[in-house]
Design a protein around this motif. Sequence first.
Motif, mmCIF file in Angstrom:
data_model
loop_
_atom_site.group_PDB
_atom_site.id
_atom_site.type_symbol
_atom_site.label_atom_id
_atom_site.label_comp_id
_atom_site.label_asym_id
_atom_site.label_seq_id
_atom_site.Cartn_x
_atom_site.Cartn_y
_atom_site.Cartn_z
ATOM 1 N N GLY A 20 -14.727 -2.358 17.398
ATOM 2 C CA GLY A 20 -15.483 -1.399 16.776
ATOM 3 C C GLY A 20 -16.558 -2.356 15.803
ATOM 4 O O GLY A 20 -16.922 -1.810 14.822
ATOM 5 N N LEU A 21 -17.202 -3.548 16.477
ATOM 6 C CA LEU A 21 -18.157 -4.267 15.547
ATOM 7 C C LEU A 21 -19.574 -3.735 15.856
ATOM 8 O O LEU A 21 -19.819 -3.483 17.060
ATOM 9 C CB LEU A 21 -17.955 -5.633 16.085
ATOM 10 C CG LEU A 21 -16.690 -6.463 15.880
ATOM 11 C CD1 LEU A 21 -16.567 -7.780 16.253
ATOM 12 C CD2 LEU A 21 -16.198 -6.375 14.525
ATOM 13 N N ASN A 22 -20.170 -3.848 14.639
ATOM 14 C CA ASN A 22 -21.730 -3.307 14.782
ATOM 15 C C ASN A 22 -22.448 -4.488 14.720
ATOM 16 O O ASN A 22 -21.859 -5.761 14.865
ATOM 17 C CB ASN A 22 -22.181 -2.528 13.586
ATOM 18 C CG ASN A 22 -21.927 -3.148 12.216
ATOM 19 O OD1 ASN A 22 -21.826 -4.344 12.225
ATOM 20 N ND2 ASN A 22 -21.835 -2.382 11.252
ATOM 21 N N GLN A 23 -23.704 -4.515 14.839
ATOM 22 C CA GLN A 23 -24.450 -5.915 14.717
ATOM 23 C C GLN A 23 -24.253 -6.916 13.787
ATOM 24 O O GLN A 23 -24.387 -8.137 14.209
ATOM 25 C CB GLN A 23 -25.918 -5.269 15.104
ATOM 26 C CG GLN A 23 -27.132 -6.506 15.117
ATOM 27 C CD GLN A 23 -27.153 -7.023 16.657
ATOM 28 O OE1 GLN A 23 -26.369 -6.900 17.323
ATOM 29 N NE2 GLN A 23 -27.928 -7.819 16.784
ATOM 30 N N ASN A 24 -24.359 -6.236 12.575
ATOM 31 C CA ASN A 24 -24.052 -7.307 11.589
ATOM 32 C C ASN A 24 -22.653 -7.914 11.603
ATOM 33 O O ASN A 24 -22.781 -9.096 11.296
ATOM 34 C CB ASN A 24 -24.147 -6.116 10.121
ATOM 35 C CG ASN A 24 -25.648 -5.949 9.664
ATOM 36 O OD1 ASN A 24 -26.338 -6.087 10.520
ATOM 37 N ND2 ASN A 24 -25.659 -5.734 8.571
ATOM 38 N N LYS A 25 -21.693 -7.179 11.823
ATOM 39 C CA LYS A 25 -20.473 -7.901 12.077
ATOM 40 C C LYS A 25 -20.379 -8.833 13.340
ATOM 41 O O LYS A 25 -19.645 -10.007 13.170
ATOM 42 C CB LYS A 25 -19.171 -6.682 12.170
ATOM 43 C CG LYS A 25 -19.197 -5.854 10.934
ATOM 44 C CD LYS A 25 -18.005 -4.622 11.066
ATOM 45 C CE LYS A 25 -18.004 -4.081 9.666
ATOM 46 N NZ LYS A 25 -17.010 -3.067 9.879
ATOM 47 N N ARG A 26 -21.078 -8.605 14.246
ATOM 48 C CA ARG A 26 -20.974 -9.451 15.412
ATOM 49 C C ARG A 26 -21.654 -10.752 14.973
ATOM 50 O O ARG A 26 -21.247 -11.935 15.431
ATOM 51 C CB ARG A 26 -21.502 -9.026 16.572
ATOM 52 C CG ARG A 26 -20.572 -7.938 17.444
ATOM 53 C CD ARG A 26 -21.085 -7.698 18.687
ATOM 54 N NE ARG A 26 -22.546 -6.963 18.697
ATOM 55 C CZ ARG A 26 -22.689 -5.543 18.662
ATOM 56 N NH1 ARG A 26 -21.536 -4.983 18.795
ATOM 57 N NH2 ARG A 26 -23.880 -5.359 18.782
ATOM 58 N N ASP A 62 -18.748 -8.341 3.584
ATOM 59 C CA ASP A 62 -20.046 -7.593 3.956
ATOM 60 C C ASP A 62 -20.998 -7.904 3.441
ATOM 61 O O ASP A 62 -22.301 -7.833 4.293
ATOM 62 C CB ASP A 62 -19.675 -6.054 3.613
ATOM 63 C CG ASP A 62 -18.615 -5.130 4.287
ATOM 64 O OD1 ASP A 62 -17.923 -5.887 5.332
ATOM 65 O OD2 ASP A 62 -18.013 -4.261 3.521
ATOM 66 N N GLU A 114 -24.348 -9.076 5.660
ATOM 67 C CA GLU A 114 -25.805 -8.597 5.496
ATOM 68 C C GLU A 114 -26.838 -9.544 5.374
ATOM 69 O O GLU A 114 -28.069 -9.236 5.745
ATOM 70 C CB GLU A 114 -25.700 -7.548 4.096
ATOM 71 C CG GLU A 114 -24.899 -6.315 4.383
ATOM 72 C CD GLU A 114 -24.911 -5.383 3.242
ATOM 73 O OE1 GLU A 114 -25.561 -5.896 2.085
ATOM 74 O OE2 GLU A 114 -24.004 -4.532 3.274
ATOM 75 N N CYS A 160 -28.216 -11.026 8.403
ATOM 76 C CA CYS A 160 -29.352 -10.320 9.074
ATOM 77 C C CYS A 160 -30.441 -10.146 8.384
ATOM 78 O O CYS A 160 -31.200 -9.375 8.982
ATOM 79 C CB CYS A 160 -28.463 -8.899 9.656
ATOM 80 S SG CYS A 160 -27.047 -9.311 10.781
#
Length: 298
Positions: A184-190, A278, A282, A285
Amino acid sequence: MITLRFLATGESLTSLHYQFRLGISTVSGIIKDTCHALWEQLHEEFIPLPNRQQWIEISELFFEVCQFPNCLGAVDGKHIRIIKPQGTGSEFFNYKKYFSILLMAIADAQYRFVAIDVGAYGRSNDSMVFKNSDMGRRVYNRQFDFPPPQPLPGTDVPPMPFVLVGDEAFQMCGNLIKSYSSRGLNQNKRIFNYRLTRARRMVECIFGILVAKWRIFTKKIQLKIETVDEVVKACVVLHNYLLIKEPLNFQDIPEDSLLASLENFGMRTNVAVSQMRDSFAEYFCSDAGRVTWQDQMI
């Protein structure tokens, strides 16, 4: 001569017994005493406990090489294969189904060992081994002379802590962060996972270099357990010593050490530390923290 040959080639005690015409117990004693002497004579110069200024210098080089700010090192551990110590039952029998001790290490961006812990049972919960080691206690109890928090490059606030980077086998704390779980990774986490992996690669490479240089690690170490600890520490301090005497060819650095990694136990993390991670995600990105190629690498 005997000890260096043993460490560099991994030859058996029986082979060295015939080559040097010495008894096997004598050869074993020479190896133990020499390895102990190497550590005692060299470790204060070549693997000293860093002071605050040295930690800052390590972090600056990490940012230059890996573009990971406020990073004090990459942490990991590997299983060192041994023969079963007498009278120990299954204490040293690990999840890979062989007997081992653990080598825990912090590496800098020059492929040098910053701190190590040697000798924990291979059977142990790897994350707890790190927390209970002298090195781990210094990290989790804030006993290392780490620099105070400072804003990430290109920003004014908030001040962010200096951190070690590790994989999912470690429990995060205020000075240690790891990658996000792969689900369940979003762009920031990837992108964060990619940037952290680039920094954590340093400790993977350091184990690869160690095994390539000292072939004793490619097979079971057939010595008494107390002597194995001395062998590992000697190889570590010689690794740092040789990096100064013989600079590496950075075009040909092995990343796979063939040593088994720590077992992942999925340790829980508190909310404050998760929020700190987090904030790093952030930043990576943002205009201040992004690198041009990161979007193509995930």
